[in-house]
Design a protein around this motif. Structure first.
Motif, PDB file in Angstrom:
ATOM      1  N   GLN A  77       0.874  -1.176   0.000  1.00 61.05           N
ATOM      2  CA  GLN A  77       0.000   0.000   0.000  1.00 61.05           C
ATOM      3  C   GLN A  77       0.913   1.228   0.000  1.00 61.05           C
ATOM      4  OE1 GLN A  77      -2.089  -0.871   3.646  1.00 61.05           O
ATOM      5  NE2 GLN A  77      -3.628  -2.150   2.629  1.00 61.05           N
ATOM      6  N   TYR A  78       1.559   1.458  -1.134  1.00 63.75           N
ATOM      7  CA  TYR A  78       2.652   2.423  -1.181  1.00 63.75           C
ATOM      8  C   TYR A  78       2.183   3.860  -0.971  1.00 63.75           C
ATOM      9  CZ  TYR A  78       5.248  -1.570  -2.989  1.00 63.75           C
ATOM     10  OH  TYR A  78       5.830  -2.797  -3.136  1.00 63.75           O
ATOM     11  N   GLY A  79       0.984   4.193  -1.414  1.00 63.65           N
ATOM     12  CA  GLY A  79       0.470   5.538  -1.189  1.00 63.65           C
ATOM     13  C   GLY A  79       0.300   5.834   0.290  1.00 63.65           C
ATOM     14  N   LYS A  80      -0.271   4.872   1.025  1.00 58.97           N
ATOM     15  CA  LYS A  80      -0.438   5.033   2.475  1.00 58.97           C
ATOM     16  C   LYS A  80       0.921   5.063   3.176  1.00 58.97           C
ATOM     17  CE  LYS A  80      -5.013   2.887   2.860  1.00 58.97           C
ATOM     18  NZ  LYS A  80      -5.798   1.775   3.470  1.00 58.97           N
ATOM     19  N   ALA A  81       1.843   4.231   2.706  1.00 59.41           N
ATOM     20  CA  ALA A  81       3.178   4.206   3.306  1.00 59.41           C
ATOM     21  C   ALA A  81       3.867   5.556   3.136  1.00 59.41           C
ATOM     22  CB  ALA A  81       4.015   3.110   2.660  1.00 59.41           C
ATOM     23  N   GLU A  82       3.796   6.109   1.934  1.00 60.20           N
ATOM     24  CA  GLU A  82       4.431   7.403   1.681  1.00 60.20           C
ATOM     25  C   GLU A  82       3.835   8.488   2.570  1.00 60.20           C
ATOM     26  OE1 GLU A  82       5.446  10.523  -1.961  1.00 60.20           O
ATOM     27  OE2 GLU A  82       4.445   8.612  -2.402  1.00 60.20           O
ATOM     28  N   LYS A  83       2.519   8.446   2.748  1.00 61.53           N
ATOM     29  CA  LYS A  83       1.863   9.446   3.603  1.00 61.53           C
ATOM     30  C   LYS A  83       2.370   9.344   5.044  1.00 61.53           C
ATOM     31  CE  LYS A  83      -2.769  11.098   4.915  1.00 61.53           C
ATOM     32  NZ  LYS A  83      -4.232  10.867   4.757  1.00 61.53           N
ATOM     33  N   SER A  84       2.508   8.111   5.552  1.00 59.60           N
ATOM     34  CA  SER A  84       3.013   7.921   6.917  1.00 59.60           C
ATOM     35  C   SER A  84       4.455   8.395   7.040  1.00 59.60           C
ATOM     36  CB  SER A  84       2.914   6.445   7.315  1.00 59.60           C
ATOM     37  OG  SER A  84       1.574   6.030   7.400  1.00 59.60           O
ATOM     38  N   ARG A 110      13.455   4.890   3.272  1.00 56.87           N
ATOM     39  CA  ARG A 110      12.174   4.211   3.080  1.00 56.87           C
ATOM     40  C   ARG A 110      11.377   4.829   1.927  1.00 56.87           C
ATOM     41  NH1 ARG A 110      13.330   3.200   8.551  1.00 56.87           N
ATOM     42  NH2 ARG A 110      12.179   1.480   9.542  1.00 56.87           N
ATOM     43  N   LEU A 111      11.390   6.151   1.847  1.00 54.52           N
ATOM     44  CA  LEU A 111      10.697   6.818   0.738  1.00 54.52           C
ATOM     45  C   LEU A 111      11.314   6.404  -0.597  1.00 54.52           C
ATOM     46  CD1 LEU A 111      10.249  10.385   2.264  1.00 54.52           C
ATOM     47  CD2 LEU A 111       8.383   8.903   1.489  1.00 54.52           C
ATOM     48  N   LEU A 115       9.383   4.378  -3.761  1.00 50.72           N
ATOM     49  CA  LEU A 115       9.414   4.966  -5.099  1.00 50.72           C
ATOM     50  C   LEU A 115      10.073   4.008  -6.094  1.00 50.72           C
ATOM     51  CD1 LEU A 115      10.388   8.633  -4.167  1.00 50.72           C
ATOM     52  CD2 LEU A 115       8.209   7.895  -5.146  1.00 50.72           C
ATOM     53  N   PHE A 116      11.039   3.238  -5.606  1.00 52.43           N
ATOM     54  CA  PHE A 116      11.727   2.259  -6.444  1.00 52.43           C
ATOM     55  C   PHE A 116      10.822   1.056  -6.740  1.00 52.43           C
ATOM     56  CE2 PHE A 116      14.837  -1.129  -7.322  1.00 52.43           C
ATOM     57  CZ  PHE A 116      15.648  -0.494  -8.249  1.00 52.43           C
ATOM     58  N   LEU A 117       9.963   0.714  -5.789  1.00 52.90           N
ATOM     59  CA  LEU A 117       9.117  -0.479  -5.926  1.00 52.90           C
ATOM     60  C   LEU A 117       7.811  -0.214  -6.661  1.00 52.90           C
ATOM     61  CD1 LEU A 117       9.599  -1.936  -2.330  1.00 52.90           C
ATOM     62  CD2 LEU A 117      10.491  -2.920  -4.451  1.00 52.90           C
ATOM     63  N   GLN A 118       7.362   1.025  -6.654  1.00 56.81           N
ATOM     64  CA  GLN A 118       6.083   1.343  -7.287  1.00 56.81           C
ATOM     65  C   GLN A 118       6.140   1.107  -8.788  1.00 56.81           C
ATOM     66  OE1 GLN A 118       4.843   5.316  -6.342  1.00 56.81           O
ATOM     67  NE2 GLN A 118       4.473   4.879  -4.197  1.00 56.81           N
ATOM     68  N   LYS A 119       4.996   0.792  -9.345  1.00 56.88           N
ATOM     69  CA  LYS A 119       4.856   0.659 -10.798  1.00 56.88           C
ATOM     70  C   LYS A 119       4.009   1.825 -11.322  1.00 56.88           C
ATOM     71  CE  LYS A 119       6.916  -3.339 -10.611  1.00 56.88           C
ATOM     72  NZ  LYS A 119       8.309  -3.499 -11.052  1.00 56.88           N
ATOM     73  N   LEU A 156      21.149   3.279  -4.105  1.00 61.74           N
ATOM     74  CA  LEU A 156      21.589   4.275  -5.097  1.00 61.74           C
ATOM     75  C   LEU A 156      22.125   3.565  -6.345  1.00 61.74           C
ATOM     76  CD1 LEU A 156      23.415   7.077  -3.061  1.00 61.74           C
ATOM     77  CD2 LEU A 156      21.624   7.436  -4.764  1.00 61.74           C
ATOM     78  N   GLY A 157      22.924   2.526  -6.110  1.00 60.55           N
ATOM     79  CA  GLY A 157      23.448   1.747  -7.219  1.00 60.55           C
ATOM     80  C   GLY A 157      22.354   1.058  -8.004  1.00 60.55           C
ATOM     81  N   SER A 158      21.344   0.558  -7.298  1.00 61.65           N
ATOM     82  CA  SER A 158      20.227  -0.118  -7.968  1.00 61.65           C
ATOM     83  C   SER A 158      19.446   0.859  -8.850  1.00 61.65           C
ATOM     84  CB  SER A 158      19.295  -0.754  -6.937  1.00 61.65           C
ATOM     85  OG  SER A 158      19.973  -1.748  -6.191  1.00 61.65           O
ATOM     86  N   CYS A 159      19.284   2.097  -8.378  1.00 57.81           N
ATOM     87  CA  CYS A 159      18.613   3.125  -9.191  1.00 57.81           C
ATOM     88  C   CYS A 159      19.410   3.402 -10.468  1.00 57.81           C
ATOM     89  CB  CYS A 159      18.449   4.416  -8.398  1.00 57.81           C
ATOM     90  SG  CYS A 159      17.268   4.317  -7.030  1.00 57.81           S
ATOM     91  N   CYS A 160      20.738   3.482 -10.330  1.00 57.48           N
ATOM     92  CA  CYS A 160      21.582   3.713 -11.505  1.00 57.48           C
ATOM     93  C   CYS A 160      21.518   2.528 -12.463  1.00 57.48           C
ATOM     94  CB  CYS A 160      23.026   3.955 -11.071  1.00 57.48           C
ATOM     95  SG  CYS A 160      23.268   5.473 -10.127  1.00 57.48           S
ATOM     96  N   LEU A 161      21.517   1.328 -11.907  1.00 58.44           N
ATOM     97  CA  LEU A 161      21.459   0.130 -12.747  1.00 58.44           C
ATOM     98  C   LEU A 161      20.137   0.041 -13.499  1.00 58.44           C
ATOM     99  CD1 LEU A 161      22.927  -2.419 -13.603  1.00 58.44           C
ATOM    100  CD2 LEU A 161      22.061  -3.563 -11.550  1.00 58.44           C
ATOM    101  N   ALA A 162      19.062   0.508 -12.854  1.00 57.47           N
ATOM    102  CA  ALA A 162      17.740   0.469 -13.493  1.00 57.47           C
ATOM    103  C   ALA A 162      17.694   1.304 -14.766  1.00 57.47           C
ATOM    104  CB  ALA A 162      16.671   0.940 -12.514  1.00 57.47           C
ATOM    105  N   VAL A 163      18.542   2.340 -14.841  1.00 60.23           N
ATOM    106  CA  VAL A 163      18.578   3.182 -16.053  1.00 60.23           C
ATOM    107  C   VAL A 163      19.860   2.920 -16.855  1.00 60.23           C
ATOM    108  CG1 VAL A 163      17.098   4.976 -15.091  1.00 60.23           C
ATOM    109  CG2 VAL A 163      19.577   5.129 -14.748  1.00 60.23           C
ATOM    110  N   LYS A 164      20.498   1.767 -16.570  1.00 64.44           N
ATOM    111  CA  LYS A 164      21.683   1.301 -17.309  1.00 64.44           C
ATOM    112  C   LYS A 164      22.897   2.221 -17.170  1.00 64.44           C
ATOM    113  CE  LYS A 164      19.312  -2.191 -18.702  1.00 64.44           C
ATOM    114  NZ  LYS A 164      19.495  -3.498 -18.032  1.00 64.44           N
ATOM    115  N   ASP A 165      22.979   2.931 -16.044  1.00 62.15           N
ATOM    116  CA  ASP A 165      24.178   3.718 -15.758  1.00 62.15           C
ATOM    117  C   ASP A 165      25.144   2.784 -14.998  1.00 62.15           C
ATOM    118  OD1 ASP A 165      26.134   5.495 -15.062  1.00 62.15           O
ATOM    119  OD2 ASP A 165      24.799   6.972 -14.139  1.00 62.15           O
ATOM    120  N   HIS A 166      25.781   1.900 -15.758  1.00 59.62           N
ATOM    121  CA  HIS A 166      26.556   0.815 -15.155  1.00 59.62           C
ATOM    122  C   HIS A 166      27.732   1.313 -14.322  1.00 59.62           C
ATOM    123  CE1 HIS A 166      24.630  -1.360 -18.603  1.00 59.62           C
ATOM    124  NE2 HIS A 166      24.398  -2.216 -17.640  1.00 59.62           N
TER     125      HIS A 166
END
Length: 287
Positions: A77-84, A110-111, A115-119, A156-166
């Motif tokens: 429930q990512y919207g509720k989690a972000e609000k908390s 946590r935020l 944001l990383f897990l949301q679709k 941080l590394g996972s975010c970079c990897l997600a956009v192929k910034d190896h």
């Protein structure tokens, strides 16, 4: 502390009681018993409001709200989690105390996670939160929690990897590994090494990918009880075996093994299987 179904009988709040309720709730989260953790966090927040007032900016209230956000996140429930999380952050910001910066860093983390897990995933927004978390950690002089900082660098590394910034991802993963002692934090080290394996595999550097997957596997084997016989299903195992046999570059995560082989039932069996595999492949390479 009474069982969850008798929490209604607790009437007199105190900081110590609130802390005990929060600790119990945290223990139940770790056991994935979210109904019980919800009950204890809910009672802790009720008592904190009763003790301090609903508009008070105190850590006890922030912690209760933060953990409530964790439950929402676990339920996706990512919207509720972000609000908390943002509500807890707002309380800490109003205290204007540098001692709260590590707590604020964990909220940024946590935020970033949600944001990383949301679709659809938003790596840039998530990366911003992880960067803020790292900045908060560094501001506090003498702050020493290498695991928290390593986990933030990992994301941080996972975010970079997600956009192929190896190359940026590789830098973050190496910085995180350098923070961790070889004797501790085996799970985080395995995740980081597997991340490096994905990078090298996608860049076509198969030998380096094999090397880091093997290191992850070695750590995983050492961290298991050799007397148990639990099913051993591990990404590092599969990717190492695939690379050793196929010699083909990635992408790692989705590519199946190019041969049929059941997973071993224990770490001991796995080690024997891998040694046999290595010997047979090395024998073939000499012909």
């Amino acid at each position: 502390i009474p069982p969850a179904d008798r929490l209604c009988h607790i009437k007199d709040p105190s900081p110590d009681l609130i802390k005990k309720l929060v600790n119990l709730g945290d223990n139940y989260i770790r056991q994935s018993r979210l109904d019980l953790s919800t009950a204890y966090f809910g009672k802790a927040l009720e008592l904190a409001y009763q003790l301090y007032g609903e508009e008070a900016n105190v850590p006890d209230i922030a912690h209760c709200i933060l953990y409530t956000g964790d439950i929402h996140a676990l339920k996706k429930q990512y919207g509720k989690a972000e609000k908390s999380y943002r509500k807890a952050m707002n309380i800490h910001q109003k205290t204007v105390d540098i001692k709260t910066y590590p707590a604020m860093a964990r909220i940024h983390h946590r935020l970033g996670n949600i944001l990383f897990l949301q679709k659809p995933m938003t790596p840039s927004r998530a990366k911003s939160q992880f960067a803020r978390a790292l900045a908060r950690f560094h501001i506090v002089e003498g702050y020493t929690d290498p695991h928290a900082m390593a986990q933030t660098l990992q994301m941080l590394g996972s975010c970079c990897l997600a956009v192929k910034d190896h190359y940026q991802a590789q830098e973050h993963f190496h910085r995180a590994l350098n923070l961790l002692n070889d004797k501790y934090y085996s799970t985080t080290r395995i995740v980081l090494l597997c991340g490096l394996g994905v990078i090298y595999d996608e860049l076509g550097e198969v030998s380096k990918a094999k090397e880091v997957y093997w290191e992850a596997l070695r750590i995983d084997l050492k961290s298991h009880d050799q007397t148990t016989n639990k099913p051993f299903e591990d990404e590092a195992t599969l990717q190492y075996m695939r690379l050793y046999v196929s010699q083909e570059p990635g992408p790692s995560v989705k590519k199946p093994l190019p041969f049929e082989m059941p997973l071993p039932s224990s770490p001991g069996d796995l080690l024997g299987l891998l040694n046999e595999l290595k010997s047979s492949m090395e024998g073939l390479s000499h012909h």
